[in-house]
Scaffold this motif. Sequence first.
Motif, mmCIF file in Angstrom:
data_model
loop_
_atom_site.group_PDB
_atom_site.id
_atom_site.type_symbol
_atom_site.label_atom_id
_atom_site.label_comp_id
_atom_site.label_asym_id
_atom_site.label_seq_id
_atom_site.Cartn_x
_atom_site.Cartn_y
_atom_site.Cartn_z
ATOM 1 N N MET A 1 40.201 39.444 44.164
ATOM 2 C CA MET A 1 40.894 40.135 45.207
ATOM 3 C C MET A 1 42.048 39.326 45.752
ATOM 4 N N SER A 2 41.707 38.221 46.340
ATOM 5 C CA SER A 2 42.817 37.478 46.876
ATOM 6 C C SER A 2 43.552 36.858 45.709
ATOM 7 N N TYR A 3 44.780 36.505 45.938
ATOM 8 C CA TYR A 3 45.529 35.906 44.861
ATOM 9 C C TYR A 3 45.325 34.413 44.866
ATOM 10 N N GLY A 4 44.176 33.999 45.156
ATOM 11 C CA GLY A 4 43.915 32.586 45.165
ATOM 12 C C GLY A 4 44.174 32.003 46.538
ATOM 13 N N HIS A 5 43.401 32.472 47.484
ATOM 14 C CA HIS A 5 43.559 31.913 48.817
ATOM 15 C C HIS A 5 43.231 30.438 48.786
ATOM 16 N N TYR A 6 43.830 29.726 49.654
ATOM 17 C CA TYR A 6 43.584 28.302 49.652
ATOM 18 C C TYR A 6 42.121 28.046 49.858
ATOM 19 N N GLY A 174 28.954 34.754 60.070
ATOM 20 C CA GLY A 174 27.869 35.429 60.780
ATOM 21 C C GLY A 174 28.098 36.916 61.011
ATOM 22 N N VAL A 175 29.349 37.309 61.084
ATOM 23 C CA VAL A 175 29.657 38.685 61.489
ATOM 24 C C VAL A 175 30.669 39.299 60.523
ATOM 25 N N PHE A 176 30.444 40.523 60.136
ATOM 26 C CA PHE A 176 31.434 41.218 59.302
ATOM 27 C C PHE A 176 32.630 41.600 60.175
ATOM 28 N N ASN A 177 33.804 41.529 59.600
ATOM 29 C CA ASN A 177 34.997 41.862 60.384
ATOM 30 C C ASN A 177 35.131 43.380 60.542
ATOM 31 N N VAL A 179 37.111 45.674 59.259
ATOM 32 C CA VAL A 179 37.196 46.469 58.029
ATOM 33 C C VAL A 179 35.805 46.593 57.411
ATOM 34 N N GLN A 180 35.136 45.472 57.302
ATOM 35 C CA GLN A 180 33.819 45.464 56.666
ATOM 36 C C GLN A 180 32.786 46.228 57.495
ATOM 37 N N SER A 181 32.861 46.040 58.810
ATOM 38 C CA SER A 181 31.886 46.720 59.676
ATOM 39 C C SER A 181 32.092 48.230 59.642
ATOM 40 N N ALA A 198 43.435 48.616 52.353
ATOM 41 C CA ALA A 198 43.540 47.718 53.507
ATOM 42 C C ALA A 198 44.539 46.616 53.183
ATOM 43 N N PRO A 199 45.132 46.013 54.209
ATOM 44 C CA PRO A 199 46.159 44.994 53.951
ATOM 45 C C PRO A 199 45.592 43.719 53.327
ATOM 46 N N THR A 200 46.497 42.935 52.806
ATOM 47 C CA THR A 200 46.155 41.641 52.208
ATOM 48 C C THR A 200 45.362 40.777 53.190
ATOM 49 N N GLY A 201 44.344 40.148 52.676
ATOM 50 C CA GLY A 201 43.598 39.180 53.480
ATOM 51 C C GLY A 201 42.640 39.801 54.479
ATOM 52 N N SER A 202 42.421 41.118 54.378
ATOM 53 C CA SER A 202 41.567 41.756 55.381
ATOM 54 C C SER A 202 40.086 41.698 55.011
ATOM 55 N N GLY A 203 39.759 41.039 53.931
ATOM 56 C CA GLY A 203 38.348 40.822 53.598
ATOM 57 C C GLY A 203 37.754 41.882 52.696
ATOM 58 N N LYS A 204 38.532 42.390 51.763
ATOM 59 C CA LYS A 204 38.051 43.477 50.901
ATOM 60 C C LYS A 204 36.996 42.995 49.891
ATOM 61 N N THR A 205 37.092 41.733 49.503
ATOM 62 C CA THR A 205 36.121 41.221 48.515
ATOM 63 C C THR A 205 34.691 41.385 49.029
ATOM 64 N N VAL A 206 34.532 41.197 50.331
ATOM 65 C CA VAL A 206 33.195 41.313 50.923
ATOM 66 C C VAL A 206 32.627 42.722 50.717
ATOM 67 N N LEU A 207 33.501 43.715 50.686
ATOM 68 C CA LEU A 207 33.025 45.091 50.462
ATOM 69 C C LEU A 207 32.391 45.208 49.080
ATOM 70 N N ASP A 310 39.459 46.347 41.624
ATOM 71 C CA ASP A 310 40.314 45.645 42.570
ATOM 72 C C ASP A 310 41.769 46.027 42.313
ATOM 73 N N GLU A 311 42.546 46.124 43.360
ATOM 74 C CA GLU A 311 43.987 46.394 43.220
ATOM 75 C C GLU A 311 44.247 47.676 42.423
ATOM 76 N N VAL A 312 43.585 48.741 42.785
ATOM 77 C CA VAL A 312 43.689 49.976 41.996
ATOM 78 C C VAL A 312 45.103 50.568 42.059
HETATM 79 N N1 LIG Z 1 33.773 38.575 58.060
HETATM 80 C C1 LIG Z 1 34.485 37.493 57.771
HETATM 81 N N2 LIG Z 1 34.467 36.411 58.572
HETATM 82 C C2 LIG Z 1 35.190 35.307 58.290
HETATM 83 N N3 LIG Z 1 35.969 35.169 57.213
HETATM 84 C C3 LIG Z 1 36.027 36.201 56.366
HETATM 85 C C4 LIG Z 1 35.292 37.415 56.591
HETATM 86 N N4 LIG Z 1 35.539 38.254 55.572
HETATM 87 C C5 LIG Z 1 36.395 37.623 54.739
HETATM 88 N N5 LIG Z 1 36.689 36.386 55.216
HETATM 89 C C6 LIG Z 1 37.629 35.421 54.606
HETATM 90 O O1 LIG Z 1 38.939 35.965 54.694
HETATM 91 C C7 LIG Z 1 39.712 35.578 53.565
HETATM 92 C C8 LIG Z 1 40.352 36.786 52.933
HETATM 93 O O2 LIG Z 1 39.348 37.603 52.358
HETATM 94 P P1 LIG Z 1 39.590 38.417 50.996
HETATM 95 O O3 LIG Z 1 40.119 37.536 49.951
HETATM 96 O O4 LIG Z 1 38.368 39.176 50.709
HETATM 97 O O5 LIG Z 1 40.713 39.380 51.485
HETATM 98 P P2 LIG Z 1 41.373 40.526 50.659
HETATM 99 O O6 LIG Z 1 41.467 41.702 51.522
HETATM 100 O O7 LIG Z 1 40.657 40.653 49.381
HETATM 101 O O8 LIG Z 1 42.800 39.923 50.389
HETATM 102 P P3 LIG Z 1 43.799 40.275 49.184
HETATM 103 O O9 LIG Z 1 44.384 41.580 49.529
HETATM 104 O O10 LIG Z 1 44.732 39.120 49.263
HETATM 105 O O11 LIG Z 1 43.049 40.310 47.933
HETATM 106 C C9 LIG Z 1 38.774 34.830 52.632
HETATM 107 O O12 LIG Z 1 38.963 33.450 52.810
HETATM 108 C C10 LIG Z 1 37.397 35.229 53.125
HETATM 109 O O13 LIG Z 1 36.427 34.236 52.887
#
Ligand SMILES: Nc1ncnc2c1ncn2[C@@H]1O[C@H](COP(=O)(O)OP(=O)(O)OP(=O)(O)O)[C@@H](O)[C@H]1O
Length: 664
Positions: A1-6, A174-177, A179-181, A198-207, A310-312
């Motif tokens: 998902m992410s493009y290689g977050h740090y 501890g808590v879903f953000n 988007v995830q919630s 959802a926008p970049t970095g919003s935590g989509k991988t967790v879904l 991912d990235e459909v």
């Molecule tokens: N609920 C959360 N609490 C804290 N950190 C979180 C949470 N969910 C995701 N993160 C962190 O936020 C960062 C971005 O998450 P993720 O890579 O899933 O975003 P993304 O939406 O897939 O971004 P992209 O569009 O770049 O692929 C990651 O470092 C991830 O570990």
Amino acid sequence: MSYGHYQNSGYEEDYFGQEYQSVAYPNGYDDPYYADEIEPNSSPSPPQRGISGSMYEMEEINEYEDDNDNVPYYEDDPIHYQSTQEQPQFTAPRLPAPGVIFSLPFLPSERPHPICKRGGSLPNSHSSGMETTFEPPEPIPPLNRGSNPRNSSGIRLRPVSELPDIYRGVFKFGVFNAVQSSCFDTVVKSDENMVISAPTGSGKTVLFELAIVRMLRRAKELGKSVKCVYMAPTKALCSERQRDWSSKFDALGIRCCELTGDTVQFGKGAWGDAKNATIIITTGEKWDSLTRNWGDHGQILSQIQLFLVDEVHILNETRGSTLEVVISRMKTRGSAVRFVLVSATVPNIQDIAFWIGNKRRDDAAIVFEFGEDFRPCKLTRHVVGVPRQRGDNDFSFARKLDFKVFAALQAHSVGKPILVFVSTRKGVVQTAEQLKNDYAEAEKMRQCLPWSHPKRIEHVFHEKKLGELAPFGIGFHHAGLTIDDRRTVEDLYLKGILRVVVATSTLAVGVNLPAHTVVIKGVQIFQNNASVEYSDLDVMQMLGRAGRPQFDKDGIAIILCETELESKYRELVQGKTIVESSLHINLSEHINSEIGLGTITNIRSAKEWLRNSFLFQRIQKNPSHYALRKGENQSWEERVDDMVMQSVEKLRETKLIAEARAGG
Ligand SMILES: Nc1ncnc2c1ncn2[C@@H]1O[C@H](COP(=O)(O)OP(=O)(O)OP(=O)(O)O)[C@@H](O)[C@H]1O
């Protein structure tokens, strides 16, 4: 998902170098970025398009190939055609015999809208009239009574403790953000197909992880052996997922296997690995090639219960047609597969939901759309149009843009780390040198400076020009530099000593350098002997470097391009680019390949296949994009039936298929 977050593990403290640890490479190798450069792609075949006597298998793009050399590879795959008397039937001797004639129920042309949850925050202004909502499925307890916390939009944030004990370790927070919630109940408590933008970095991988948890729980309850497939557009994303999910799911005894052009030689070992894995991580191109022998691997394929994409939004791109046919194939041939698709912000996510559908309800997939408010790092975007004169060739226009970069940074940057992307190595050096000249000139003229001089730099570079630029806080980075020089540039940039790095776009996927300000200097690249624009995915990957959630609340993205492309890129950065299908570009080849696979066995199933495509969804809404017209009394179904007949005729003429009589 992410493009290689740090990687947090490798990076602590402030960007400007209080404490610093070495770069963690996103691919999990010691230094994959460089390793990939020297290892040529094994496929000898040049890219080929159109019907030319054989069927080609498109190999996934190797994003680490040298700058602008992202060439898709193909493999010969001849195919034939036979048929029955009443209902001509297609067969393909070289590929697995079809055996079964599939007949999908005809999809009614008018289907209900996808379900959208109602909710607290900002539906996108461009969300085509559909309200995006995030309705909490359970009654909301008052805020101040020790209940789950809510975010500023009032979305109740769900704690990880809502999951069964054994799965909690997958989540390192501890808590879903928000988007995830918002998606939590649908993803964890149902088997609905879902499409989420959802926008970049919003935590989509967790879904995706939550959907896997759901699948594992159900499998445990039912005592079934199941598998999930995760599909991403690049090998780098697959490697990142493999590394991350192996570490997270190993503890549960769940194995992951990565099937990409980097990890699998065609026909060797792939299915052996897949057999023992629960999570298969792959690209669209690799999965396309692996599933063409569906019948040979039916047992493994029948275990697939979950298909994650991912990235459909890359459906939009030329290679999107492969993604489209692969998803359609899984819909048609998979049994009870749940689809969870995520996308960057796009205005017509509903079309994707209609296409994915929901077999259980004969309805559309559930849509969740999250707007800019859900971006963890706010992004200010600027698109700067520069007039291109008739006499300007690519080279002279690129030089013209060089003179604009410094001014753009003077106008917009805020003294924080800057990455400038340029399409060629030579261009990288020229831009860096021009920045140095402009910086020196601005200093002389006592103008405002977008960054300050670094303190002393004691490093010695192999490349002389790097040594000349470094005192100005400028570095450059491309595949032609020595490994030592590249590492030094990365280190100095991460320590904040180099303020600006000019790099080729490979840096956006290869090495994880975050920036506050990202500049894309020019959108044209040279590929397959032609000047073409970056793919949308490339642009998004580069822009994805802007804004560092660990350190900043915001970021800046600047695109410099031809004036006539200004509005296109404005739409892209605002998430307003409509996703179209690209299946029409090579429709005949895909029909040919589905005949080989046995998904299409006769004219009727060919028509059904196309009516079930994303292309069919879009043709009706934007026929001009596909250069299509239909007769006044003709329905769209009839019009796409014509397209099928034309393609089949083309295949017949080129003797790629032949009709067979029943039993013949
Ligand atoms: N609920 C959360 N609490 C804290 N950190 C979180 C949470 N969910 C995701 N993160 C962190 O936020 C960062 C971005 O998450 P993720 O890579 O899933 O975003 P993304 O939406 O897939 O971004 P992209 O569009 O770049 O692929 C990651 O470092 C991830 O570990």
